[in-house]
Design a protein around this motif. Sequence first.
Motif, PDB file in Angstrom:
ATOM      1  N   THR A  79      43.033  36.623  27.296  1.00  0.00           N
ATOM      2  CA  THR A  79      43.775  36.289  28.047  1.00  0.00           C
ATOM      3  C   THR A  79      44.477  35.537  27.284  1.00  0.00           C
ATOM      4  OG1 THR A  79      42.292  36.148  29.695  1.00  0.00           O
ATOM      5  CG2 THR A  79      44.476  34.925  30.236  1.00  0.00           C
ATOM      6  N   ALA A 124      46.631  37.790  25.290  1.00  0.00           N
ATOM      7  CA  ALA A 124      47.851  38.529  25.793  1.00  0.00           C
ATOM      8  C   ALA A 124      48.684  37.088  26.307  1.00  0.00           C
ATOM      9  CB  ALA A 124      47.661  38.622  27.634  1.00  0.00           C
ATOM     10  N   LEU A 125      48.316  36.285  26.772  1.00  0.00           N
ATOM     11  CA  LEU A 125      49.942  35.099  26.996  1.00  0.00           C
ATOM     12  C   LEU A 125      50.240  34.396  25.329  1.00  0.00           C
ATOM     13  CD1 LEU A 125      47.306  32.850  30.169  1.00  0.00           C
ATOM     14  CD2 LEU A 125      50.095  34.554  30.634  1.00  0.00           C
ATOM     15  N   ALA A 170      53.295  36.693  24.613  1.00  0.00           N
ATOM     16  CA  ALA A 170      53.871  37.424  26.243  1.00  0.00           C
ATOM     17  C   ALA A 170      55.295  36.154  25.659  1.00  0.00           C
ATOM     18  CB  ALA A 170      53.446  37.072  26.598  1.00  0.00           C
ATOM     19  N   ARG A 180      50.736  32.113  35.520  1.00  0.00           N
ATOM     20  CA  ARG A 180      51.998  32.727  34.222  1.00  0.00           C
ATOM     21  C   ARG A 180      50.937  34.338  33.986  1.00  0.00           C
ATOM     22  NH1 ARG A 180      55.120  29.195  31.033  1.00  0.00           N
ATOM     23  NH2 ARG A 180      55.480  31.369  29.685  1.00  0.00           N
ATOM     24  N   PHE A 181      49.236  34.269  34.115  1.00  0.00           N
ATOM     25  CA  PHE A 181      49.088  35.331  34.094  1.00  0.00           C
ATOM     26  C   PHE A 181      49.363  36.521  35.187  1.00  0.00           C
ATOM     27  CE2 PHE A 181      45.542  38.258  34.274  1.00  0.00           C
ATOM     28  CZ  PHE A 181      45.801  38.814  32.884  1.00  0.00           C
ATOM     29  N   GLU A 237      52.698  36.665  36.939  1.00  0.00           N
ATOM     30  CA  GLU A 237      53.104  37.093  36.067  1.00  0.00           C
ATOM     31  C   GLU A 237      53.792  38.417  35.480  1.00  0.00           C
ATOM     32  OE1 GLU A 237      55.738  33.738  34.219  1.00  0.00           O
ATOM     33  OE2 GLU A 237      55.922  31.951  35.712  1.00  0.00           O
ATOM     34  N   LEU A 238      52.571  38.147  34.359  1.00  0.00           N
ATOM     35  CA  LEU A 238      52.528  39.454  33.199  1.00  0.00           C
ATOM     36  C   LEU A 238      52.008  40.548  34.362  1.00  0.00           C
ATOM     37  CD1 LEU A 238      50.520  37.495  30.556  1.00  0.00           C
ATOM     38  CD2 LEU A 238      52.881  38.140  30.800  1.00  0.00           C
ATOM     39  N   GLU A 241      54.194  43.887  36.017  1.00  0.00           N
ATOM     40  CA  GLU A 241      54.281  45.180  35.254  1.00  0.00           C
ATOM     41  C   GLU A 241      53.357  45.907  35.368  1.00  0.00           C
ATOM     42  OE1 GLU A 241      57.753  46.001  34.576  1.00  0.00           O
ATOM     43  OE2 GLU A 241      58.164  43.587  34.940  1.00  0.00           O
ATOM     44  N   ASP A 242      52.262  45.591  35.227  1.00  0.00           N
ATOM     45  CA  ASP A 242      51.105  46.477  34.570  1.00  0.00           C
ATOM     46  C   ASP A 242      50.253  45.498  35.329  1.00  0.00           C
ATOM     47  OD1 ASP A 242      52.059  48.328  33.038  1.00  0.00           O
ATOM     48  OD2 ASP A 242      52.228  46.992  31.608  1.00  0.00           O
ATOM     49  N   VAL A 293      46.961  44.968  30.591  1.00  0.00           N
ATOM     50  CA  VAL A 293      47.315  43.519  30.639  1.00  0.00           C
ATOM     51  C   VAL A 293      46.906  43.414  28.722  1.00  0.00           C
ATOM     52  CG1 VAL A 293      48.383  41.019  31.073  1.00  0.00           C
ATOM     53  CG2 VAL A 293      49.069  42.914  31.804  1.00  0.00           C
TER      54      VAL A 293
END
Length: 458
Positions: A258, A261-262, A265, A345-346, A348-349, A352-353, A358
């Motif tokens: 996690t 990924a953040l 981004a 914030r996660f 928000e990701l 899209e997916d 993600v």
Amino acid sequence: MKVFGSSGTRGVANEELTPSFVLRVALAAGTVWDADRVAVARDTRTTGRMLSNAATSGLQSVGMDVDRLGVVPTPGLQSYCEAEGVPGVMITASHNPPEYNGVKLIGADGVELSVAAIERVEEPFLSESAEAVSWAATGTDLEVQGANRRYIADLLESVDRERIADAELTVALDPGHGAGALTSPEFFRRLGCDVVTVNAQADGHFPGRDPEPVAENLEDLGRLVRAADADVGIAHDGDADRAIFFDETGTYIEGDATLAALAEAGLSPGDTTVSAVNVSQRLVDVADRVGADLELTPIGSTRIMTRIRELREAGESVPVAGEGNGGVIFPSYRVNRDGAYTAARFLELLAEDPASAVVAPYGGYDNVRVNVEYDTTRERDRLVAAAADYAESATDAEVTTIDGYRLDYGDAWVLARPSGTEPVVRIYAEATDRARAETLVGEFEDRLQNALASAGEL
């Protein structure tokens, strides 16, 4: 720091962390702080009211007026402190078991005190030099209503509500009976998510699970994700400054994945990110790929936040930082960990997916962690000495001693360090093969257990 560890001071309530101890902390903090008013809050632990009463008494006795917020997440108190320009005292043991409690100190900017500021508080604590004011100058106390509502409003203004709402997400939420039970369900619903919950009743006995949001404590959340066909599962610790996730299949997501990924981004070339000495190779890879610098600190949010402040004061850009335990920091929002904000914030990701996609680029590593418990200072010293000997004998590894002993082997690493909050030495390992990580932990643990056994024979 002698009194405050890697993230505040903690102990078994009414044994190690007594009302008199908390009162002394409050006396010391109130003596050092240049303020007439302070906020006090607590998480859901059954000893929280008792210890917040002690903190309030100490602060009043040095002349400070006290805003009593009641049960509020740690980031909720931080939000209040920043908005009101007052320092704060948080009574919480975060992820520790129910019998523990603790104290965190918050500055008037809403950020946990730096290492230097904590050491200034420790001076009158250790010397017992704090002085009470006369009876006529003692402070008052006020029960403040609505702190949780204000915190939720602050969160809503700080994230991309439209992006999250348009994704039409179903969120399975496990606040673990902690303070987040009073804020996160409403927050995610107001973001436009459908929310289903487990362990969402505020209860300081933590009947559904222990406060630490690790995989073995979160099986109910995984089942809820699958039963509700949710897009994501979110879990908090006791004071809700951390967030851990499950993907849409009900599979636990490693916190290191996690964070990676953040970070990917949020980071750009030339930025800096900050993590602790137990950093995952996942974040190392992201920093390399993006062209960002990675700075390491001793373990603990206090150390990381202190370094972030130093870097930003020097003109460095630090968009995202933190640890792989769910404690992610977005300094442009606040130089603190905030579980609800991190979760948003996660989310928000996920516009899209799906969650599994993600975090898919950040797989391929297995993490293993064990604790070696001790009872006495002598046993602790034995364990630390054994760890040093083991590291010195590892001629095939690069050794780092920022905090404990980290051995990097190129394809894997292992770290042993004494906890700052519990009587244990933690051993962590990471490798691309789980058996390799287990072997690294096992060999290190055997060396420490042998030292512990020999200590008992003396």
